[in-house]
Write an enzyme that holds these catalytic residues in place. Structure first.
Site, PDB file in Angstrom:
ATOM      1  N   TYR A 208       0.848  -1.190   0.000  1.00  0.00           N
ATOM      2  CA  TYR A 208       0.000   0.000   0.000  1.00  0.00           C
ATOM      3  C   TYR A 208       0.885   1.241   0.000  1.00  0.00           C
ATOM      4  O   TYR A 208       2.026   1.244   0.466  1.00  0.00           O
ATOM      5  CB  TYR A 208      -0.918   0.044   1.233  1.00  0.00           C
ATOM      6  CG  TYR A 208      -0.195   0.310   2.536  1.00  0.00           C
ATOM      7  CD1 TYR A 208      -0.163   1.587   3.108  1.00  0.00           C
ATOM      8  CD2 TYR A 208       0.492  -0.706   3.198  1.00  0.00           C
ATOM      9  CE1 TYR A 208       0.517   1.834   4.288  1.00  0.00           C
ATOM     10  CE2 TYR A 208       1.160  -0.474   4.378  1.00  0.00           C
ATOM     11  CZ  TYR A 208       1.177   0.801   4.920  1.00  0.00           C
ATOM     12  OH  TYR A 208       1.859   1.045   6.088  1.00  0.00           O
ATOM     13  N   TYR A 236       9.619  -1.252   4.022  1.00  0.00           N
ATOM     14  CA  TYR A 236       9.074   0.040   4.438  1.00  0.00           C
ATOM     15  C   TYR A 236       9.809   1.161   3.727  1.00  0.00           C
ATOM     16  O   TYR A 236      11.046   1.208   3.735  1.00  0.00           O
ATOM     17  CB  TYR A 236       9.222   0.208   5.957  1.00  0.00           C
ATOM     18  CG  TYR A 236       8.448   1.386   6.513  1.00  0.00           C
ATOM     19  CD1 TYR A 236       7.134   1.242   6.926  1.00  0.00           C
ATOM     20  CD2 TYR A 236       9.024   2.651   6.609  1.00  0.00           C
ATOM     21  CE1 TYR A 236       6.407   2.323   7.427  1.00  0.00           C
ATOM     22  CE2 TYR A 236       8.314   3.734   7.100  1.00  0.00           C
ATOM     23  CZ  TYR A 236       7.004   3.557   7.510  1.00  0.00           C
ATOM     24  OH  TYR A 236       6.292   4.619   7.992  1.00  0.00           O
ATOM     25  N   PHE A 293       3.208   9.742   4.874  1.00  0.00           N
ATOM     26  CA  PHE A 293       3.681   9.098   3.645  1.00  0.00           C
ATOM     27  C   PHE A 293       4.359   7.806   4.065  1.00  0.00           C
ATOM     28  O   PHE A 293       5.320   7.827   4.843  1.00  0.00           O
ATOM     29  CB  PHE A 293       4.702   9.974   2.908  1.00  0.00           C
ATOM     30  CG  PHE A 293       5.347   9.272   1.724  1.00  0.00           C
ATOM     31  CD1 PHE A 293       4.971   9.580   0.432  1.00  0.00           C
ATOM     32  CD2 PHE A 293       6.336   8.299   1.904  1.00  0.00           C
ATOM     33  CE1 PHE A 293       5.552   8.930  -0.656  1.00  0.00           C
ATOM     34  CE2 PHE A 293       6.914   7.653   0.834  1.00  0.00           C
ATOM     35  CZ  PHE A 293       6.523   7.966  -0.450  1.00  0.00           C
ATOM     36  N   GLU A 294       3.864   6.702   3.568  1.00  0.00           N
ATOM     37  CA  GLU A 294       4.590   5.444   3.716  1.00  0.00           C
ATOM     38  C   GLU A 294       4.155   4.502   2.610  1.00  0.00           C
ATOM     39  O   GLU A 294       2.986   4.464   2.224  1.00  0.00           O
ATOM     40  CB  GLU A 294       4.395   4.810   5.102  1.00  0.00           C
ATOM     41  CG  GLU A 294       2.988   4.519   5.512  1.00  0.00           C
ATOM     42  CD  GLU A 294       2.881   3.982   6.952  1.00  0.00           C
ATOM     43  OE1 GLU A 294       3.894   3.987   7.678  1.00  0.00           O
ATOM     44  OE2 GLU A 294       1.783   3.545   7.338  1.00  0.00           O
ATOM     45  N   ILE A 295       5.132   3.792   2.072  1.00  0.00           N
ATOM     46  CA  ILE A 295       4.878   2.719   1.116  1.00  0.00           C
ATOM     47  C   ILE A 295       5.409   1.465   1.783  1.00  0.00           C
ATOM     48  O   ILE A 295       6.602   1.390   2.103  1.00  0.00           O
ATOM     49  CB  ILE A 295       5.581   2.973  -0.230  1.00  0.00           C
ATOM     50  CG1 ILE A 295       5.115   4.304  -0.829  1.00  0.00           C
ATOM     51  CG2 ILE A 295       5.305   1.830  -1.203  1.00  0.00           C
ATOM     52  CD1 ILE A 295       5.836   4.690  -2.114  1.00  0.00           C
TER      53      ILE A 295
END
Length: 394
Positions: A208, A236, A293-295
């Site tokens: 995500y 991460y 913000f994180e993927i």
């Protein structure tokens, strides 16, 4: 012998006393100021030499039309035209956020997703309005779904001592701590820490990209960050790292240490403890990845180590008795329960969440991304940033 001061000397001494007094008052009442002007922060800016080199995304991951040239090797199996990850773009929003949500969606669609077509998922603790769904769908070309958060995943649990929780909120309000009196903010932090990846709409996905209302994407993202992370065993991804407000998490680190003592098997040998502690784990230096913000890989959150970790934190009640945020919770887990090389700094993604901006600094990244941000305003090495702490473990 009595020391006599001239009139100018008296004025100089008076000014010094006033400056020291103001500094002391500001340090006590404004945590940002105190953090940025502390001796520790000043020493951090003088330490560890120049910024480390950026771990750049390889050229073959950029789409062939980036900057009007082909950066991909012909026939390379990882070209973005050939593959997609099992991923979604996620936003948690309320109906009242519709204007700011549309802005964020349009910005990321224009800069990234119009080229890649990843599906969006929107979650809300109440049903989305028809206006919200219509306006959001109008600016997304690909799939989009809207879901409601289960009540048991959102609201304060019944086992929380409300009298104790209320006392904690009132104390934070008195201390002028942002969101100090908000129960809904605490609900959100707890949900983002331990429940979002369990939602039925997200169960089908592994990856995500978290997006919030009214954020800015200042550069073209002509590569697929999901594929890059999948191919390079990353878990991460972040763009901004900073200090947490200590008054919001006074017992978080001691609770983490208790868990680690009881479950040492989950701590990875080559972890990122050196990023978040200056003394080998005795204390927490408050550094965390800014999680708006994180993927990331949801399989990490769904795994045994993080599941037990979150349960341990949740049982302590710190999300409500204090004001634990999902950013330090995610960051501590990502730093402790896996090798540090599974965390990735996405320099290429120009990102802004008011008041902080990350602007690319890697060789050619700013020009290649046609970035609109000013590199001189990038938060990376601001006094309140933790990028130097990240650099020192690379």
């Amino acid at each position: 012998m009595v020391l006599k001061l001239t009139t100018p000397a008296r004025y100089v001494l008076l000014v010094i006393v006033i400056v020291i007094g103001l500094h002391s008052i500001l340090s006590f009442t404004h945590e940002d100021y105190g953090r940025a002007t502390s001796l520790k922060s000043i020493a951090a800016q003088l330490s560890w030499g120049s910024p480390s080199s950026v771990d750049a995304v390889p050229p073959e991951y950029f789409s062939p039309d980036a900057q009007g040239q082909s950066n991909a090797r012909p026939g390379h199996p990882d070209t973005l035209l050939a593959r997609r990850a099992n991923a979604t773009i996620l936003m948690l929003a309320r109906n009242s956020d519709v204007n700011d949500a549309v802005k964020s969606v349009r910005r990321l669609e224009d800069r990234f997703n119009r080229k890649f077509g990843y599906p969006w998922v929107f979650l809300n603790e109440e049903p989305f309005s028809e206006e919200f769904k219509t306006r959001i769908s109008n600016v997304i070309a690909g799939p989009v779904t809207f879901g409601q958060i289960p009540r048991e995943h959102w609201f304060q649990p019944g086992w929380v001592d409300e009298e104790r929780a209320r006392a904690g909120r009132e104390k934070m309000v008195q201390d002028n701590i942002i969101y100090g009196g908000s129960v809904s903010y605490r609900n959100m932090c707890r949900f983002n820490s331990g429940f979002f990846y369990r939602h039925p709409l997200l169960e089908q996905y592994r990856w995500y990209w978290r997006v919030e209302p009214d954020v800015h994407f200042h550069c073209d993202v002509d590569f697929d960050p999901f594929l890059y992370m999948e191919d390079h065993n990353k878990t991460y991804g972040f763009t901004i790292t900073m200090y947490e407000f200590e008054a919001t998490i006074p017992t978080l680190w001691s609770t983490v240490k208790d868990f680690v003592k009881e479950n040492p098997q989950y701590v990875a040998p080559d972890n990122a403890m050196g990023y978040m502690s200056d003394d080998g784990g005795q204390s927490y230096n408050l550094c965390h990845f800014w999680s708006n913000f994180e993927i990331a890989d949801m399989d990490f959150w769904r795994g045994e180590a993080y599941s037990k970790f979150f349960e341990h934190l949740d049982r302590s009640g710190g999300f409500y008795y204090e004001r634990w945020g999902d950013a330090p919770v995610h960051s501590i887990a990502a730093a402790l329960f896996q090798s540090k090389d599974r965390i990735h700094f996405f320099d290429e993604i120009g990102y802004e969440h008011n008041p902080y901006t990350h602007c690319p600094r890697g060789d050619g990244a700013w020009a290649r991304g046609r970035c609109a941000c000013d590199p001189a305003r990038s938060f990376d090495y601001d006094g309140y940033s933790c990028m130097r702490q990240w650099d020192r473990i690379q």
